[in-house]
Design a protein around this motif. Sequence first.
Motif, mmCIF file in Angstrom:
data_model
loop_
_atom_site.group_PDB
_atom_site.id
_atom_site.type_symbol
_atom_site.label_atom_id
_atom_site.label_comp_id
_atom_site.label_asym_id
_atom_site.label_seq_id
_atom_site.Cartn_x
_atom_site.Cartn_y
_atom_site.Cartn_z
ATOM 1 N N PHE A 42 54.745 43.803 75.987
ATOM 2 C CA PHE A 42 54.815 43.979 74.546
ATOM 3 C C PHE A 42 56.081 43.357 73.959
ATOM 4 O O PHE A 42 56.048 42.699 72.924
ATOM 5 C CB PHE A 42 54.773 45.470 74.193
ATOM 6 C CG PHE A 42 53.565 46.170 74.735
ATOM 7 C CD1 PHE A 42 52.306 45.929 74.199
ATOM 8 C CD2 PHE A 42 53.671 47.052 75.793
ATOM 9 C CE1 PHE A 42 51.183 46.564 74.697
ATOM 10 C CE2 PHE A 42 52.549 47.691 76.300
ATOM 11 C CZ PHE A 42 51.301 47.453 75.754
ATOM 12 N N CYS A 43 57.197 43.576 74.628
ATOM 13 C CA CYS A 43 58.499 43.165 74.078
ATOM 14 C C CYS A 43 58.720 41.654 74.110
ATOM 15 O O CYS A 43 59.267 41.093 73.160
ATOM 16 C CB CYS A 43 59.624 43.868 74.821
ATOM 17 S SG CYS A 43 59.611 45.647 74.571
ATOM 18 N N SER A 84 56.664 39.193 73.846
ATOM 19 C CA SER A 84 55.946 38.469 72.793
ATOM 20 C C SER A 84 56.661 38.611 71.450
ATOM 21 O O SER A 84 56.744 37.655 70.681
ATOM 22 C CB SER A 84 54.502 38.957 72.690
ATOM 23 O OG SER A 84 54.463 40.324 72.358
ATOM 24 N N ILE A 85 57.205 39.782 71.175
ATOM 25 C CA ILE A 85 57.972 39.985 69.940
ATOM 26 C C ILE A 85 59.250 39.159 69.969
ATOM 27 O O ILE A 85 59.617 38.509 68.991
ATOM 28 C CB ILE A 85 58.290 41.485 69.742
ATOM 29 C CG1 ILE A 85 57.000 42.255 69.489
ATOM 30 C CG2 ILE A 85 59.280 41.698 68.601
ATOM 31 C CD1 ILE A 85 57.155 43.754 69.523
ATOM 32 N N LYS A 98 62.283 46.785 66.679
ATOM 33 C CA LYS A 98 60.877 46.359 66.559
ATOM 34 C C LYS A 98 60.151 46.543 67.889
ATOM 35 O O LYS A 98 59.011 47.008 67.937
ATOM 36 C CB LYS A 98 60.801 44.873 66.177
ATOM 37 C CG LYS A 98 60.591 44.577 64.758
ATOM 38 C CD LYS A 98 60.369 43.070 64.621
ATOM 39 C CE LYS A 98 60.410 42.647 63.192
ATOM 40 N NZ LYS A 98 60.268 41.202 63.038
ATOM 41 N N CYS A 99 60.819 46.152 68.966
ATOM 42 C CA CYS A 99 60.228 46.298 70.302
ATOM 43 C C CYS A 99 59.985 47.770 70.625
ATOM 44 O O CYS A 99 58.922 48.131 71.151
ATOM 45 C CB CYS A 99 61.141 45.686 71.357
ATOM 46 S SG CYS A 99 61.275 43.896 71.264
ATOM 47 N N LYS A 149 59.546 50.262 68.522
ATOM 48 C CA LYS A 149 58.449 50.768 67.684
ATOM 49 C C LYS A 149 57.089 50.310 68.219
ATOM 50 O O LYS A 149 56.116 51.064 68.203
ATOM 51 C CB LYS A 149 58.646 50.332 66.234
ATOM 52 C CG LYS A 149 59.732 51.123 65.551
ATOM 53 C CD LYS A 149 59.967 50.671 64.130
ATOM 54 C CE LYS A 149 61.121 51.494 63.561
ATOM 55 N NZ LYS A 149 61.705 50.911 62.387
ATOM 56 N N GLU A 150 57.023 49.086 68.702
ATOM 57 C CA GLU A 150 55.782 48.569 69.285
ATOM 58 C C GLU A 150 55.407 49.359 70.536
ATOM 59 O O GLU A 150 54.242 49.692 70.750
ATOM 60 C CB GLU A 150 55.942 47.090 69.618
ATOM 61 C CG GLU A 150 54.669 46.404 70.000
ATOM 62 C CD GLU A 150 53.710 46.217 68.832
ATOM 63 O OE1 GLU A 150 52.529 45.952 69.099
ATOM 64 O OE2 GLU A 150 54.125 46.340 67.673
ATOM 65 N N LEU A 151 56.400 49.669 71.371
ATOM 66 C CA LEU A 151 56.140 50.466 72.572
ATOM 67 C C LEU A 151 55.654 51.861 72.201
ATOM 68 O O LEU A 151 54.726 52.387 72.831
ATOM 69 C CB LEU A 151 57.399 50.573 73.431
ATOM 70 C CG LEU A 151 57.828 49.303 74.150
ATOM 71 C CD1 LEU A 151 59.160 49.519 74.838
ATOM 72 C CD2 LEU A 151 56.769 48.871 75.144
ATOM 73 N N GLN A 152 56.273 52.459 71.201
ATOM 74 C CA GLN A 152 55.870 53.809 70.801
ATOM 75 C C GLN A 152 54.451 53.821 70.247
ATOM 76 O O GLN A 152 53.748 54.812 70.373
ATOM 77 C CB GLN A 152 56.856 54.364 69.774
ATOM 78 C CG GLN A 152 58.197 54.703 70.391
ATOM 79 C CD GLN A 152 59.243 55.103 69.385
ATOM 80 O OE1 GLN A 152 59.221 54.677 68.232
ATOM 81 N NE2 GLN A 152 60.189 55.913 69.826
ATOM 82 N N MET A 153 54.033 52.712 69.657
ATOM 83 C CA MET A 153 52.697 52.647 69.082
ATOM 84 C C MET A 153 51.637 52.276 70.131
ATOM 85 O O MET A 153 50.556 52.855 70.146
ATOM 86 C CB MET A 153 52.667 51.620 67.946
ATOM 87 C CG MET A 153 51.334 51.529 67.239
ATOM 88 S SD MET A 153 51.362 50.459 65.809
ATOM 89 C CE MET A 153 51.987 48.928 66.449
ATOM 90 N N ARG A 154 51.938 51.357 71.048
ATOM 91 C CA ARG A 154 50.910 50.780 71.910
ATOM 92 C C ARG A 154 50.988 51.157 73.378
ATOM 93 O O ARG A 154 50.016 50.989 74.104
ATOM 94 C CB ARG A 154 50.958 49.251 71.787
ATOM 95 C CG ARG A 154 50.666 48.784 70.379
ATOM 96 C CD ARG A 154 50.679 47.300 70.264
ATOM 97 N NE ARG A 154 49.640 46.719 71.103
ATOM 98 C CZ ARG A 154 49.638 45.454 71.489
ATOM 99 N NH1 ARG A 154 50.589 44.634 71.099
ATOM 100 N NH2 ARG A 154 48.681 44.982 72.235
#
Length: 166
Positions: free
Chosen positions: A104-105, A107-108, A128-129, A131-136
Amino acid sequence: ELSSHSAMGVSGPNCDLVNFSEYISKNLKLYELSNDGVQLSTHAQANFCRGELAKALRKGPFQVNVILGGYDAKVPNGGSLYVMDYLGSCVKANYGAQGYASNFCLSIMDRDWDEGMTEEQAVTLVEKCIKELQMRFLINQSNFITKVIDKDGVRTLSYGSDPADN
């Protein structure tokens, strides 16, 4: 922290990461004590770490992946980051992530990282990374620790609740 201006992040089985981290940290301190306080550069620390991972492959390998970063006043732009895997490969990188989270991280970071980012922009990118981990990501991780290494040394920024509170 390896020195006043460098730190290492390690992932892997707990026994290996503790043993390897302490081994590297103590040997770098021994080098400093044996050489009248001369500290190794971040590049030299990364090469020592890589060499120990490669040497251990033939004996009892450490199943650890390492991200080592530091600030050297003698190096242009000062900062450097090295990413190593358990097989002893080492690459100097502009950013890095390990484990399942890297899917995930990275790609961001590929999309949003720019040469010459300010510290504030870099911290925003890390957020941002997270938050993406917490969501996905499947595992709910609420505690993160971010370390900043610059000309003033290593300092800790936290994101979320303090892990010491749990």
